[in-house]
Design a protein around this motif. Sequence first.
Motif, PDB file in Angstrom:
ATOM      1  N   MET A  10       9.004  20.587  18.815  1.00  0.00           N
ATOM      2  CA  MET A  10       8.385  21.121  19.868  1.00  0.00           C
ATOM      3  C   MET A  10       7.268  20.110  20.735  1.00  0.00           C
ATOM      4  SD  MET A  10       9.634  23.787  20.669  1.00  0.00           S
ATOM      5  CE  MET A  10       8.702  24.947  21.866  1.00  0.00           C
ATOM      6  N   ARG A  11       7.138  19.514  21.687  1.00  0.00           N
ATOM      7  CA  ARG A  11       6.195  18.939  22.358  1.00  0.00           C
ATOM      8  C   ARG A  11       5.743  19.563  23.563  1.00  0.00           C
ATOM      9  NH1 ARG A  11       1.738  16.175  22.590  1.00  0.00           N
ATOM     10  NH2 ARG A  11       1.520  14.204  23.605  1.00  0.00           N
ATOM     11  N   SER A  12       4.814  20.333  23.723  1.00  0.00           N
ATOM     12  CA  SER A  12       4.263  21.134  24.904  1.00  0.00           C
ATOM     13  C   SER A  12       3.156  20.423  25.754  1.00  0.00           C
ATOM     14  CB  SER A  12       3.541  22.513  24.520  1.00  0.00           C
ATOM     15  OG  SER A  12       3.159  23.100  25.573  1.00  0.00           O
ATOM     16  N   ILE A  13       3.266  20.202  27.063  1.00  0.00           N
ATOM     17  CA  ILE A  13       2.006  19.522  27.823  1.00  0.00           C
ATOM     18  C   ILE A  13       1.851  20.637  28.759  1.00  0.00           C
ATOM     19  CG2 ILE A  13       1.321  17.563  29.041  1.00  0.00           C
ATOM     20  CD1 ILE A  13       3.389  15.981  27.527  1.00  0.00           C
ATOM     21  N   PRO A  14       1.287  21.436  28.688  1.00  0.00           N
ATOM     22  CA  PRO A  14       0.845  22.520  29.931  1.00  0.00           C
ATOM     23  C   PRO A  14       0.431  21.875  31.129  1.00  0.00           C
ATOM     24  CG  PRO A  14      -0.052  23.199  27.545  1.00  0.00           C
ATOM     25  CD  PRO A  14       0.208  21.796  27.592  1.00  0.00           C
ATOM     26  N   ASP A  15      -0.582  20.609  31.189  1.00  0.00           N
ATOM     27  CA  ASP A  15      -1.087  20.068  32.168  1.00  0.00           C
ATOM     28  C   ASP A  15      -1.109  18.434  32.135  1.00  0.00           C
ATOM     29  OD1 ASP A  15      -2.450  19.155  34.436  1.00  0.00           O
ATOM     30  OD2 ASP A  15      -4.395  20.226  33.780  1.00  0.00           O
ATOM     31  N   ILE A  16       0.107  18.151  32.942  1.00  0.00           N
ATOM     32  CA  ILE A  16       0.046  16.602  32.701  1.00  0.00           C
ATOM     33  C   ILE A  16      -1.115  15.775  32.803  1.00  0.00           C
ATOM     34  CG2 ILE A  16       1.216  14.728  33.743  1.00  0.00           C
ATOM     35  CD1 ILE A  16       3.213  16.478  31.978  1.00  0.00           C
ATOM     36  N   CYS A  48      12.116  20.417  29.664  1.00  0.00           N
ATOM     37  CA  CYS A  48      11.544  21.470  30.782  1.00  0.00           C
ATOM     38  C   CYS A  48      10.365  20.803  31.611  1.00  0.00           C
ATOM     39  CB  CYS A  48      11.059  22.490  29.820  1.00  0.00           C
ATOM     40  SG  CYS A  48      12.173  23.385  28.623  1.00  0.00           S
ATOM     41  N   HIS A  49      10.713  21.023  32.793  1.00  0.00           N
ATOM     42  CA  HIS A  49       9.950  20.507  33.934  1.00  0.00           C
ATOM     43  C   HIS A  49       9.407  21.661  34.743  1.00  0.00           C
ATOM     44  CE1 HIS A  49      11.504  16.118  34.018  1.00  0.00           C
ATOM     45  NE2 HIS A  49      10.970  16.597  32.828  1.00  0.00           N
ATOM     46  N   HIS A  50       8.070  21.673  34.981  1.00  0.00           N
ATOM     47  CA  HIS A  50       7.569  22.639  36.000  1.00  0.00           C
ATOM     48  C   HIS A  50       6.415  21.887  36.845  1.00  0.00           C
ATOM     49  CE1 HIS A  50       6.767  26.890  36.695  1.00  0.00           C
ATOM     50  NE2 HIS A  50       5.528  26.605  37.145  1.00  0.00           N
ATOM     51  N   TYR A  51       6.345  22.229  38.203  1.00  0.00           N
ATOM     52  CA  TYR A  51       5.858  21.137  39.267  1.00  0.00           C
ATOM     53  C   TYR A  51       4.590  21.773  39.441  1.00  0.00           C
ATOM     54  CZ  TYR A  51      10.491  19.186  39.451  1.00  0.00           C
ATOM     55  OH  TYR A  51      11.698  18.737  38.958  1.00  0.00           O
ATOM     56  N   ASP A  52       3.708  22.463  38.594  1.00  0.00           N
ATOM     57  CA  ASP A  52       2.656  22.928  38.470  1.00  0.00           C
ATOM     58  C   ASP A  52       2.099  23.032  37.185  1.00  0.00           C
ATOM     59  OD1 ASP A  52      -0.032  23.574  39.362  1.00  0.00           O
ATOM     60  OD2 ASP A  52       0.683  25.431  40.682  1.00  0.00           O
ATOM     61  N   LYS A  53       0.837  23.309  36.806  1.00  0.00           N
ATOM     62  CA  LYS A  53       0.450  23.664  35.238  1.00  0.00           C
ATOM     63  C   LYS A  53       1.131  24.844  35.099  1.00  0.00           C
ATOM     64  CE  LYS A  53      -4.262  22.111  36.414  1.00  0.00           C
ATOM     65  NZ  LYS A  53      -5.692  22.395  36.211  1.00  0.00           N
ATOM     66  N   ARG A  54       1.574  24.799  33.513  1.00  0.00           N
ATOM     67  CA  ARG A  54       2.418  25.975  33.112  1.00  0.00           C
ATOM     68  C   ARG A  54       1.916  26.043  31.493  1.00  0.00           C
ATOM     69  NH1 ARG A  54       4.675  30.783  33.887  1.00  0.00           N
ATOM     70  NH2 ARG A  54       6.249  31.189  32.455  1.00  0.00           N
ATOM     71  N   VAL A  55       1.119  27.002  31.254  1.00  0.00           N
ATOM     72  CA  VAL A  55       0.904  27.537  29.770  1.00  0.00           C
ATOM     73  C   VAL A  55       1.778  28.464  29.492  1.00  0.00           C
ATOM     74  CG1 VAL A  55      -0.980  28.274  28.520  1.00  0.00           C
ATOM     75  CG2 VAL A  55      -1.738  27.093  30.234  1.00  0.00           C
ATOM     76  N   VAL A  56       2.517  28.260  28.425  1.00  0.00           N
ATOM     77  CA  VAL A  56       3.398  29.031  27.756  1.00  0.00           C
ATOM     78  C   VAL A  56       2.829  29.753  26.369  1.00  0.00           C
ATOM     79  CG1 VAL A  56       5.756  29.286  26.813  1.00  0.00           C
ATOM     80  CG2 VAL A  56       5.316  27.618  28.480  1.00  0.00           C
TER      81      VAL A  56
END
Length: 762
Positions: free
Chosen positions: A215-221, A287-295
């Motif tokens: 896993m590699r999670s980046i909630p806010d680029i 997985c791409h999100h076009y805003d911040k995304r905290v999972v």
Amino acid sequence: MTANKVNLETCDREPIHLIGEVQPHGALIAVDENSLVVEYVSDNSAAFIGYGPDAVIGQQLASLIGSENAGQLADFPLEPSTPELLKPWFITFDGPDETSINAECMAHRNKGFIILEFLQPENAPAPVWEDELLRQGIISELIKPGALKELAEASAGFIRDVTGFDRVMIYKFAEDKHGEVIAESTNRPDSFLGLHYPASDIPDPARRHFTLNVMRSIPDINGKRIPIYGRTGDIANAESAQPLDLTYSKLRAVAPVHVEYLNNMGVGASLSISLITNNELWGLVACHHYDKRVVSSSRLRFAELLGGTTSALLQSIENTSQLRKSIQAEKTAFHIEQQVRSGRALLELVEDQAATMMELIDAQGLLLVLGDDRVQIGQVPQGPLDMTGLRKLLADGIATTQSLSSVIEMDRDQMALAAGAALLDLSDDGRDYLILFRSNFHQTIRWAGKPEKIETTGEDGITRLSPRGSFALWQEERRDQSQPFDATDRDALRILRRALFALNSVERERIALEAQKAAEGEEIRLRHALLDAARANSLGELASAIAHELNQPLSAIANYVSACRQEFRNANVALPKNAANLMDEAVTETVRAGDLVRRVRDFISRGDLNADYIDLNSAIRQGVELALVSCRLPRLEVNLLLDDDIPSILADPVQIGQVILNLARNSFSAMEGSDIQKLTVEVSMDTDYVQVTVADTGPGIPADVQKYIFEPFHASTTKGMGIGLSLCRSIVEAHAGRIWAQPSTTGAALAFQLPIQENRDE
């Protein structure tokens, strides 16, 4: 470094594991694994554990999270797994001013340190009913597909449901490391399905981390990067004297080049799940999100489980496909091998199996070259082709290319017939080989932007490689290339090559031996004659020595018996009739034994035969009776199955008796430890030959010994010098017969044949 020189290390060699920073949604401390003293801490530690860096550095871990929590580390799975998975540890400890802090901690050991990463725990329990619905969907849908595309599509949909990202793509790596989106689930109007991304988009350091961490999670680029400080007060990055290795860190900060890359794509948050099959990085779930995304942590673990399930199913699909092709290759190789053993030429068999091999490798042409012989089938380029360039690609006897014209010289007509090729080297000297040709596969590749890096010059005057700024569709037309040869193709080619190489080696050896025999026949015959003469001379010398040593005691025995008789006469003692007869028989047998030794010696040394028309049954009885004189078997049973109707045989009775004597003695010796001790001598006859079989109930003759038993000095028992059976063979062959060991399930059985005199040349 001089100005304007491209600095390749900024991307493909960037030490991202020594970045010395974490993402802002968590804090990190690293303690010495032995002393549990804090050696490193991120600048935002107060927000997660209640104490700032100055209050944390140099402290015992127990003073921060409590003795009970610190003691649990001894039982926690700290060693990184392969690949590393999420291992949450939920703890509660006292913060400043007796406040209670709840935290989710990820802990692992790396290079002498225990690294603890603290996250904010979920505020509420996970929505179990939603997870239950997802679980049911996974069980009912994800494991159904037997094809790669359907599995990828199902997996992308489920992972988007779990994570809530705007776009989830299944990204497969090709052998040249570029990637293709093979499945997509999105709520956006545009689609990346079918787009290709160059290998440079994911440099080797990033691939290494994807292989080590699922896993590699980046909630806010664009989140602020939080520095990690060591006890010296320096940031613990690659430029520090003591950098901290963040290889397995879940909070590791995002490299600047990756931030720029994702910003160019307009992405605000990302999540990557590694797809690993057969211990290699097969692809990614991007997985791409076009805003911040905290999972949430629970959803991340759910997504990790989905990724692992997808990896396992992918591996199963690919291994099944590879196994099918390998089985077909083994069948083809086995069929060719069986046919070659039946005597058919390899050239002819490959021609027969050409269609099967071409179908297996998806080839349209085949060329087989065995020395000066050639066979070509299907679409094969005409005219000479210098395969030197293709041979430079050989690995384990196999060379493949999807662009044959790029490695050898070809004209347009040849390129029209063959775009790719696989070469199987079938000999060590390179004269024999098999080539399978693939035809042109015209392909339009849709790239997400032109697949190249952009050179940018910074204020320091150094030109660096930056990620692409545009992802607009860019099409590439590929011609004069075939479908690429993948790992499954190469496995099948190796199976075929293994069998063909071995069979060709055997055939070449056979041809070479035949040629050598034809060219050197006379020399070989002369050499064999010299060897036979030398062997006969050696055996003759041995026989003469034995005869010399035996004749003296035999003569002495005869003299002693005669002297006994004379002593009785001198003493006026009348001998009983039976005693006189026994003395006469002793003298007679002694003379006969001496005659036997002499004639055997003469046969070995000169090949003399004293042939006459004899009663074979009588010679057999005498040989058995002589063998019984020295026999010490207590339970011996002798069966003589003779045939009174056989005609007279032209033979030397003494030498035939010697054959029976040797065979019988060997049987007696073999049966010494047997419960059943039975010797059977059987005579049978057909039109041309009389056959004598001597069988016993001993342990039999081992298969690996049978081919040597008639050679001199290869003893068939543990006793003797090993010339008895060699002598038997010489005697039988001198009579124009043959001798051999017969298959037997109850002991040993040796047989010899002698010709009937009416059918024998004078």
